[in-house]
Design a protein around this motif. Sequence first.
Motif, PDB file in Angstrom:
ATOM      1  N   CYS A   1      39.014  25.215  11.879  1.00 24.12           N
ATOM      2  CA  CYS A   1      39.829  24.189  12.517  1.00 24.12           C
ATOM      3  C   CYS A   1      38.946  23.237  13.309  1.00 24.12           C
ATOM      4  CB  CYS A   1      40.869  24.840  13.437  1.00 24.12           C
ATOM      5  SG  CYS A   1      40.159  25.833  14.774  1.00 24.12           S
ATOM      6  N   THR A   2      39.579  22.197  13.824  1.00 23.77           N
ATOM      7  CA  THR A   2      38.911  21.308  14.763  1.00 23.77           C
ATOM      8  C   THR A   2      39.674  21.385  16.077  1.00 23.77           C
ATOM      9  OG1 THR A   2      40.220  19.420  13.968  1.00 23.77           O
ATOM     10  CG2 THR A   2      38.040  19.747  12.997  1.00 23.77           C
TER      11      THR A   2
ATOM     12  N   SER B   1      43.878  22.362  11.175  1.00 25.94           N
ATOM     13  CA  SER B   1      43.135  22.839  10.016  1.00 25.94           C
ATOM     14  C   SER B   1      42.174  21.758   9.526  1.00 25.94           C
ATOM     15  CB  SER B   1      44.083  23.227   8.884  1.00 25.94           C
ATOM     16  OG  SER B   1      44.796  22.095   8.446  1.00 25.94           O
ATOM     17  N   ILE B   2      41.039  22.194   9.013  1.00 26.43           N
ATOM     18  CA  ILE B   2      40.122  21.256   8.382  1.00 26.43           C
ATOM     19  C   ILE B   2      40.767  20.789   7.088  1.00 26.43           C
ATOM     20  CG2 ILE B   2      37.877  21.023   7.250  1.00 26.43           C
ATOM     21  CD1 ILE B   2      36.701  22.708   9.482  1.00 26.43           C
TER      22      ILE B   2
ATOM     23  N   ALA C   1      27.383  17.884  16.356  1.00 25.65           N
ATOM     24  CA  ALA C   1      28.798  17.888  15.988  1.00 25.65           C
ATOM     25  C   ALA C   1      28.885  17.534  14.510  1.00 25.65           C
ATOM     26  CB  ALA C   1      29.582  16.895  16.831  1.00 25.65           C
ATOM     27  N   VAL C   2      29.790  18.209  13.812  1.00 30.03           N
ATOM     28  CA  VAL C   2      29.940  18.018  12.375  1.00 30.03           C
ATOM     29  C   VAL C   2      31.399  17.682  12.072  1.00 30.03           C
ATOM     30  CG1 VAL C   2      29.757  19.133  10.110  1.00 30.03           C
ATOM     31  CG2 VAL C   2      28.062  19.642  11.898  1.00 30.03           C
ATOM     32  N   MET C   3      31.586  16.664  11.233  1.00 31.87           N
ATOM     33  CA  MET C   3      32.925  16.285  10.787  1.00 31.87           C
ATOM     34  C   MET C   3      33.021  16.630   9.308  1.00 31.87           C
ATOM     35  SD  MET C   3      35.503  14.511   9.474  1.00 31.87           S
ATOM     36  CE  MET C   3      34.627  13.329   8.453  1.00 31.87           C
ATOM     37  N   SER C   4      33.775  17.700   8.990  1.00 30.81           N
ATOM     38  CA  SER C   4      33.889  18.192   7.616  1.00 30.81           C
ATOM     39  C   SER C   4      35.178  17.774   6.916  1.00 30.81           C
ATOM     40  CB  SER C   4      33.785  19.724   7.592  1.00 30.81           C
ATOM     41  OG  SER C   4      32.486  20.145   7.930  1.00 30.81           O
ATOM     42  N   ASN C   5      36.077  17.099   7.612  1.00 28.76           N
ATOM     43  CA  ASN C   5      37.333  16.686   6.967  1.00 28.76           C
ATOM     44  C   ASN C   5      37.069  15.751   5.797  1.00 28.76           C
ATOM     45  OD1 ASN C   5      39.077  18.091   8.580  1.00 28.76           O
ATOM     46  ND2 ASN C   5      39.821  16.333   9.715  1.00 28.76           N
TER      47      ASN C   5
END
Length: 181
Positions: A119-120, A177-178, A73-77
Amino acid sequence: MLLNTPQCDFGWKAPDFTLKDASGREYSLSDNLGNKGLVVAFICNHCPYVQAIANRLADDMKELQAQGINVLAVMSNDYHLVPSDGPEYMQKFSSHFGFTFPYLVDEGQKVGKAFGAICTPDFFGFNKSGELQYRGRLDDARMDGSADRTKELVNAMVQISETGIGPTQQMASMGCSIKWR
């Protein structure tokens, strides 16, 4: 803002990446590809769409991992803009929902941009050769947590692990949206 993901670009090869989890341990795409494939899930803590599926996500990913399919899992925010998505909260979120897979910080947002994440949540399913075979939603459950659901991602990844090819019919993921810098 509610967004939908584009259709799967079958055969696209993601660039390799190395990211750290909140405790500093490194994970790379190439090291986690595996013989049965890999799911890369773009998620974050604050998104109501991710929160609505977090328990199902944890359960479905455990099911895939039990079948030898790896998960990252990747968190790009931009967590400076949204502090509740920061690394210390990622650890709490992961622990709270019982994630058994790495939850990685994309500090520079390079991985999210390279993937074209929209998006997430945004789910990417790769075969053992690293070719994209699924881009869609976790399942077809309603936001209210309805017990009736089709496990879209699980079914697709099982098919991909067995045949190397994803289903031609895929339901676009939708979510927040990211938050780009």
